[in-house]
Design an enzyme around this catalytic site. Structure first.
Site, short mmCIF file in Angstrom:
data_model
loop_
_atom_site.label_atom_id
_atom_site.label_comp_id
_atom_site.label_asym_id
_atom_site.label_seq_id
_atom_site.Cartn_x
_atom_site.Cartn_y
_atom_site.Cartn_z
N SER A 141 0.84 -1.20 0.00
CA SER A 141 0.00 0.00 0.00
C SER A 141 0.88 1.26 0.00
CB SER A 141 -0.96 -0.07 1.19
OG SER A 141 -2.00 0.84 1.01
N ASP A 150 -10.34 -5.68 -2.72
CA ASP A 150 -9.72 -4.66 -1.85
C ASP A 150 -10.53 -3.37 -1.95
OD1 ASP A 150 -8.11 -2.52 -0.99
OD2 ASP A 150 -6.25 -3.46 -1.71
N HIS A 154 -7.41 -5.99 1.41
CA HIS A 154 -6.19 -5.19 1.57
C HIS A 154 -5.34 -5.65 2.77
CE1 HIS A 154 -4.12 -1.48 0.32
NE2 HIS A 154 -3.99 -1.13 1.59
N1 LIG Z 1 -7.73 2.63 9.58
C1 LIG Z 1 -8.03 2.37 8.21
C2 LIG Z 1 -7.37 1.13 7.69
C3 LIG Z 1 -5.88 1.21 7.74
C4 LIG Z 1 -5.24 0.11 6.95
O1 LIG Z 1 -5.87 -0.72 6.34
N2 LIG Z 1 -3.91 0.14 6.90
C5 LIG Z 1 -3.21 -0.83 6.12
C6 LIG Z 1 -2.33 -0.12 5.16
S1 LIG Z 1 -3.31 0.97 4.14
C7 LIG Z 1 -2.21 1.73 3.08
O2 LIG Z 1 -1.13 2.10 3.31
C8 LIG Z 1 -2.40 -1.73 7.04
O3 LIG Z 1 -1.40 -2.29 6.63
N3 LIG Z 1 -2.88 -1.88 8.27
C9 LIG Z 1 -2.18 -2.62 9.29
C10 LIG Z 1 -2.66 -4.01 9.53
O4 LIG Z 1 -2.03 -4.68 10.39
O5 LIG Z 1 -3.60 -4.49 8.87
C11 LIG Z 1 -9.53 2.36 7.98
O6 LIG Z 1 -10.20 2.81 8.86
O7 LIG Z 1 -9.96 1.94 6.90
#
Ligand SMILES: N[C@@H](CCC(=O)N[C@@H](CSC=O)C(=O)NCC(=O)O)C(=O)O
Length: 287
Positions: A154, A231, A265
């Site tokens: 991402s 996603d 995602h």
């Molecule tokens: N808080 C967000 C969702 C945040 C999210 O999905 N972060 C991803 C990376 S998104 C792009 O850079 C991530 O890797 N999260 C960490 C995990 O451990 O899953 C929302 O409210 O949608």
């Protein structure tokens, strides 16, 4: 390794997953990074390939090491893996924690030019110069400096792509899970680039993979892009892999876009395909 402080060390798949902290001169704060030393690093008499992994928005160095299961594949291939944090920490700039997609844990792997961010938000130079040199020096007995690759997820996929395209030859292999491919044209990127770089769009192009690839003039490179069809950020057009594919094709840079039916995602998706990405990198780095 005087400047490094060992924060944790756990044995996994015969190697060690470690986290170190250090004082960063680029970011002007204390930073953590993770390093996985596979069993082949024991003894320190063989130089191994190294892969960087860049995490996404809201992450620290912890998400990838605890959720992806990558250590199994790093151990199989004998690859060292380093994971930096995603932004400066504890520098306290007004507004740095008011949203999850800007400021803390959202450094976008670029060098900010806009005040007040330009003093600390220099993740581009931190990753590609400061941390890069520190790892080569501190782990010189086990890292092969000629076999370094990079991957990310991402925002971290964007980081992996722009780091490779801006620094020809520094990373020999690159892949990305659900990368932000054309940040100048998506809401996350517009917000981050306006804040960190200001309104001059010619500066945005310097940190946008879809723009950078059109001017790439370095060693032959194949971009591996991976994308889940379910996603929500892809469906909301935050990621735009098709724009990058079209740009690659327009200039003859080889690109592979793997569309994964129904995957989202999350790290459930990443852990499903991380082994394939290690195969891709190992084939190039061990050729
Ligand atoms: N808080 C967000 C969702 C945040 C999210 O999905 N972060 C991803 C990376 S998104 C792009 O850079 C991530 O890797 N999260 C960490 C995990 O451990 O899953 C929302 O409210 O949608």
């Amino acid at each position: 390794m005087d400047s490094l402080q060992l924060e944790s060390s756990n044995k996994i798949f015969g190697g060690y997953q470690k986290v170190y902290s250090h004082a960063s001169s680029e970011l002007k704060c204390k930073m953590n990074f993770s390093i996985y030393l596979p069993p082949q690093a024991e003894g320190g008499d063989v130089k191994l390939p190294l892969l960087y992994y860049l995490s996404g928005l809201t992450c620290s160095e912890q998400n990838f090491i605890t959720k992806s299961g990558f250590q199994r594949y790093a151990a199989e291939h004998g690859v060292i893996v380093v994971g930096p944090d995603t932004s400066p920490r504890g520098v306290k700039i007004d507004g740095d924690d008011s949203s999850w997609d800007f400021g803390v844990s959202a450094g976008f792997y670029l060098d900010a030019t806009n005040e007040p961010w330009n003093n600390n938000y220099r993740m581009g130079s931190y990753l590609n110069v400061e941390l890069y040199d520190l790892i080569l020096k501190a782990f010189c007995n086990v890292v092969d400096p000629n076999r370094i690759g990079i991957m990310g997820h991402s925002m971290g996929g964007h980081g992996a792509l722009v780091s490779t395209l801006r620094n020809p030859g520094q990373y020999k292999s690159v892949s990305a899970f659900a990368p932000i491919c054309n940040p100048s044209a998506c809401p996350w990127g517009v917000k981050a680039f306006s804040g960190y770089l200001g309104e001059d769009k010619s500066k945005w192009a310097e940190w946008d993979a879809t723009e950078l690839v059109k001017k790439y003039n370095g060693p032959p490179l194949t971009l591996l892009l991976d994308q889940g069809s379910g996603d929500k950020f892809y469906l909301e057009k935050q990621l735009l892999p098709e724009n990058l594919v079209e740009a690659c094709r327009s200039v003859g840079v080889p690109v592979i876009l793997q569309l994964r039916d129904g995957y989202d995602h999350s790290y459930y998706y990443i852990s499903t395909y991380i082994g394939e990405h290690f195969d891709f990198h190992a084939k190039i780095l061990k050729a």
